[in-house]
Design an enzyme around this catalytic site. Sequence first.
Site, PDB file in Angstrom:
ATOM      1  N   ASP A 148       0.807  -1.269   0.235  1.00  0.00           N
ATOM      2  CA  ASP A 148      -0.032   0.059   0.073  1.00  0.00           C
ATOM      3  C   ASP A 148       0.827   1.182   0.054  1.00  0.00           C
ATOM      4  O   ASP A 148       1.586   1.534   0.940  1.00  0.00           O
ATOM      5  CB  ASP A 148      -0.968  -0.164   1.335  1.00  0.00           C
ATOM      6  CG  ASP A 148      -1.969   1.022   1.099  1.00  0.00           C
ATOM      7  OD1 ASP A 148      -1.996   1.800   0.465  1.00  0.00           O
ATOM      8  OD2 ASP A 148      -2.964   1.060   2.045  1.00  0.00           O
ATOM      9  N   HIS A 221      -9.802  -1.009  -7.188  1.00  0.00           N
ATOM     10  CA  HIS A 221      -9.677  -0.163  -6.526  1.00  0.00           C
ATOM     11  C   HIS A 221      -8.756   0.950  -7.239  1.00  0.00           C
ATOM     12  O   HIS A 221      -8.990   2.115  -7.323  1.00  0.00           O
ATOM     13  CB  HIS A 221      -8.684  -0.388  -5.178  1.00  0.00           C
ATOM     14  CG  HIS A 221      -8.479   0.710  -4.263  1.00  0.00           C
ATOM     15  ND1 HIS A 221      -9.395   1.449  -3.639  1.00  0.00           N
ATOM     16  CD2 HIS A 221      -7.390   1.016  -3.880  1.00  0.00           C
ATOM     17  CE1 HIS A 221      -9.002   2.210  -2.965  1.00  0.00           C
ATOM     18  NE2 HIS A 221      -7.550   2.034  -2.906  1.00  0.00           N
TER      19      HIS A 221
END
Length: 345
Positions: A148, A221
């Site tokens: 991330d 996403h």
Amino acid sequence: MPQQGQPQDVLAPPATAAIFLVVTVRPGGEDTVRGLLPDIAGLTRAVGFRSPEDGLSCVTGIGAHLWDRLYGPPRPAGLHPFRTLAGAVHTAVSTPGDLLFHLRARRPDLCFELARQLMTRLAGHADVADEVHGFRYFDERDLLGFVDGTESPSGPDGVVAVTIGDDDPAFAGGSYVVVQKYLHDMRGWNALPVEAQELAMGRRKLSDIELPDAAKPPNSHVALNTIVDPDGTQHQIVRDNMPFGSIGADEFGTYFIGYVGRVDVIERMLENMFIGDPPGNHDRILDFSTAVTGGLFFVPTADFLDDPSPRLALASATAAAEPDPQPPPGGGPAADGSLGIGSLR
Ligand code: HEM
């Protein structure tokens, strides 16, 4: 030309520990806050200097309601309460918050000590609405298991992404920040085959390589958070998400934090995720991640925290010289709910 001033440590180097402290200020606590803001840099130095190599930093954000109580109109152009976004399936909730303290270091004790010092100064005048202690997890991964932060811009691109420009001269050099606390349905997520998780995220899980466009689902996403103008200009935000959790409480989460110079960029991302683009095509990771908080804060420059009066004077003078319908008298959101700073659509 207005002086942009020294930014706060928005673009702090990578940390391994963070505390996200969202605070509400009691009626009558305004003077205490006004007294604290100029002292935050000194408190951070005092705590951080005891272990300089561990890079303690603090970013302070001010919410719209508190702004009105501290300074009155005009607000920074993009500052308003976080807008609830109710999609057909998932909702981005808006929760109370007057101040955000984003504390980062390579050691959790430094963050903890600074949080304690800040709240000691606010004692009796403010309450902690939300407190999350984040930690860096293997390979910069979130608890869903994906790396991330890869495409979060750094260096000059990061500066461009987070900096309010001269279109809001009094507040130029500052930033906006959005925070959301997400709780993951780990059982549901882990029941998905890795290939399905990769389609939800838009990247490979082990290698972190982005899926080719042809293989990337429109509800992934990454697809919904890639914001490109028709002329090819990409709009970015700087993220510094942190995992957090409690084994005993069976709580596994990601604390999302995104800094940006133009609020409409991050709001477009949130709309894409929750409402969907097109509407109904919501972000697949929301089927396994629930936002339980949501807040928007203005991050002034360090010189504003030190002494807000020159910039407040400039803001009033600018507003008087060029009457702007947003925000209206009283500092509330525009009647049409828009930012009035242009649309990316
Ligand atoms: C990318 C995780 C919430 C904006 C990513 C990536 C991961 C991730 C793993 C791919 C690697 C990377 O570039 O960082 C999560 C998780 C979230 C979350 C676990 C919460 C549960 C959000 C929210 C926003 C957002 C709320 C915006 C409001 C972005 C952007 C990218 C990204 C802009 C980069 C897209 C690109 O240009 O490739 N996120 N994210 N994320 N995320 Fe999130």
